[in-house]
Design an enzyme around this catalytic site. Structure first.
Site, PDB file in Angstrom:
ATOM      1  N   ASP A  18      77.123  46.816  40.339  1.00 10.81           N
ATOM      2  CA  ASP A  18      78.031  48.392  40.128  1.00 10.81           C
ATOM      3  C   ASP A  18      79.045  48.727  40.333  1.00 10.81           C
ATOM      4  O   ASP A  18      79.441  48.216  40.894  1.00 10.81           O
ATOM      5  CB  ASP A  18      77.050  49.408  41.078  1.00 10.81           C
ATOM      6  CG  ASP A  18      77.284  50.731  40.458  1.00 10.81           C
ATOM      7  OD1 ASP A  18      77.334  51.276  39.916  1.00 10.81           O
ATOM      8  OD2 ASP A  18      78.670  51.807  41.405  1.00 10.81           O
ATOM      9  N   ASN A  78      85.920  56.825  31.833  1.00  7.75           N
ATOM     10  CA  ASN A  78      85.063  57.092  31.082  1.00  7.75           C
ATOM     11  C   ASN A  78      85.836  58.415  30.321  1.00  7.75           C
ATOM     12  O   ASN A  78      86.119  58.988  29.828  1.00  7.75           O
ATOM     13  CB  ASN A  78      84.057  57.851  30.870  1.00  7.75           C
ATOM     14  CG  ASN A  78      82.898  56.475  30.693  1.00  7.75           C
ATOM     15  OD1 ASN A  78      83.469  55.864  29.588  1.00  7.75           O
ATOM     16  ND2 ASN A  78      81.892  56.613  31.147  1.00  7.75           N
ATOM     17  N   HIS A  82      84.278  57.230  26.094  1.00 10.77           N
ATOM     18  CA  HIS A  82      83.689  56.573  26.042  1.00 10.77           C
ATOM     19  C   HIS A  82      83.694  54.939  25.411  1.00 10.77           C
ATOM     20  O   HIS A  82      82.840  54.223  25.588  1.00 10.77           O
ATOM     21  CB  HIS A  82      82.424  57.002  25.675  1.00 10.77           C
ATOM     22  CG  HIS A  82      82.484  58.277  27.026  1.00 10.77           C
ATOM     23  ND1 HIS A  82      81.730  58.084  27.699  1.00 10.77           N
ATOM     24  CD2 HIS A  82      82.023  59.369  26.301  1.00 10.77           C
ATOM     25  CE1 HIS A  82      81.099  59.769  27.981  1.00 10.77           C
ATOM     26  NE2 HIS A  82      82.159  60.296  27.225  1.00 10.77           N
ATOM     27  N   ASP A 107      82.124  51.720  27.805  1.00  8.72           N
ATOM     28  CA  ASP A 107      81.093  50.637  26.707  1.00  8.72           C
ATOM     29  C   ASP A 107      81.544  49.318  26.211  1.00  8.72           C
ATOM     30  O   ASP A 107      80.834  48.328  26.682  1.00  8.72           O
ATOM     31  CB  ASP A 107      80.349  51.342  24.826  1.00  8.72           C
ATOM     32  CG  ASP A 107      80.196  52.543  24.882  1.00  8.72           C
ATOM     33  OD1 ASP A 107      79.645  52.734  26.419  1.00  8.72           O
ATOM     34  OD2 ASP A 107      80.119  53.002  24.043  1.00  8.72           O
ATOM     35  N   GLU A 125      75.340  52.188  34.605  1.00  6.41           N
ATOM     36  CA  GLU A 125      76.493  51.203  35.270  1.00  6.41           C
ATOM     37  C   GLU A 125      75.975  49.551  36.527  1.00  6.41           C
ATOM     38  O   GLU A 125      77.040  49.040  36.645  1.00  6.41           O
ATOM     39  CB  GLU A 125      78.047  51.361  35.590  1.00  6.41           C
ATOM     40  CG  GLU A 125      77.956  52.488  36.692  1.00  6.41           C
ATOM     41  CD  GLU A 125      77.597  53.504  36.346  1.00  6.41           C
ATOM     42  OE1 GLU A 125      78.541  54.532  37.286  1.00  6.41           O
ATOM     43  OE2 GLU A 125      77.319  54.731  35.637  1.00  6.41           O
TER      44      GLU A 125
END
Length: 381
Positions: free
Chosen positions: A256, A264, A269, A273, A299
């Site tokens: 994680d 973010n 974003h 990404d 994630e």
């Protein structure tokens, strides 16, 4: 078998044009270049059959030269269709070579006046293009995930027929009364069956490949390129069942990304990404070919290691954590990864239980300050 000229022309041209229309329709629906080249091959072949009917009208050089030229170009387009299907680029010189050779030979009076030589050369060129089509499938067979064998068999049968014709057929296509000679009747029949068969098997391969691509896309995470949760659950269940049956160890890594929402919110974003894609790439690069890696949440990532023990899993997890920390992210130190590890034996090789144990280990890693690896250890009773 006796067929008059009108019947031969109607049957040959009608079937070739009909199949070509069906191929053009299939091509417009999917824009698959394989079907486009095959449709072009059928159209050119029907034109060659039409030009061939001009024999006996006082200018036989037209059907002798141009009918065979069109037929050879049709065979070259069929070879190109299979070449494109396996992923190779079209060969312009290869498509033109047969026709150019035929034109060059027709300029020689001895060749033009010898029927037997023309039949032999034309038939061998047709057989050569069919063999080339079969060779395209055969040399790419390990990469093809579709059933290519019917197409391979059809191409080889077509090539064999024209090899036989090259050495046995020495007659004009039609006698003075307009009736077809016996071998030419076989040529027409074989042409019709070949056109229908090639269209059918090619459509079948194209459809099968499209279905496999759709299935693969449904089981793959589009951002990272690794499997998604659906793919992982199905494959991991089977892998754990095999490990349980063989009493082989297996270990699950549950990863994680720490503070991902903050990245973010702070950097957009696009940065998030890119971080997910980079971590997915690290996971694929560091795992073995038979390990199962997937992105199962926003994630969250997993990696199931078959035949590995806890020590090997800890070593792999630390390499993944360190390599991820060394990536040049937008903000230094803004992102890290916590990893929880659980052994399949502790979960009785049940996937749901194994995920739960790995999640407990991951929670322990988060509680201990994040950016670390924790192994699940059962509390003593």
């Amino acid at each position: 078998m006796q067929l008059n000229l009108a019947t031969l022309v109607m049957l040959d041209i009608y079937v070739l044009l009909l199949v070509s229309v069906l191929m053009l329709h299939a091509w417009t629906r999917g824009r698959d270049r394989t079907l486009g080249y095959l449709a072009a091959a059928l159209v050119v072949g029907s034109l060659g059959a039409l030009v061939g009917t001009l024999r006996g009208l006082g200018f036989d050089w037209v059907p002798v030269v141009f009918s065979n030229l069109l037929v050879l170009f049709s065979a070259a387009l069929a070879w190109t269709a299979l070449r494109v299907f396996v992923g190779h680029p079209p060969s312009r010189w290869g498509m033109a070579a047969g026709g150019l050779l035929w034109l060059g030979l027709c300029l020689l009076p001895a060749f033009h006046q010898s029927l037997s030589v023309r039949i032999t050369v034309g038939s061998l060129l047709m057989a050569l293009y069919a063999v080339l089509g079969a060779w395209e499938l055969w040399r790419s067979r390990l990469q093809l995930e579709v059933d290519y064998r019917p197409t391979l068999a059809l191409m080889l049968l077509h090539a064999g027929f024209y090899v036989v014709r090259a050495f046995l057929d020495r007659d004009l296509p039609f006698d003075p009364e307009g009736q077809s000679t016996p071998f030419f009747s076989l040529v027409v029949l074989e042409t019709l069956l070949y056109a229908i068969g090639l269209a059918f098997v090619t459509l079948s391969m194209v459809k099968e490949r499209a279905e496999l691509l759709y299935k693969s896309a449904a089981l793959r995470d589009p951002l990272t390129g690794i499997g998604n949760r659906r793919a992982f659950v199905g494959a991991a269940g089977r892998l754990l069942a095999d490990c349980a049956r063989l009493r082989r160890p297996a270990v699950l890594l549950l990863c994680d990304l720490d503070h991902f929402k903050r990245v973010n919110d702070s950097f957009g974003h696009a940065a998030g990404d890119q971080a997910l894609a980079d971590f997915g790439q690290i996971l694929m690069d560091r795992s073995r070919q038979h390990d199962l890696c997937a992105r199962i949440g926003g994630e969250e990532f997993v990696c199931l290691l078959a035949g590995a023990d806890a020590a090997a899993a800890l070593s792999l997890a630390e390499r993944i954590r360190h390599e991820f920390a060394e990536l040049p992210f937008v903000a230094e130190g803004q992102l890290s990864v916590s990893i929880g590890i659980a052994e399949a034996l502790q979960a009785n090789y049940q996937l749901d239980r194994l995920l739960s144990l790995a999640d407990e280990a991951l929670y322990a890693a988060k509680a201990a300050g994040r950016n670390r690896v924790e192994l699940y250890r059962a509390e003593p009773r």
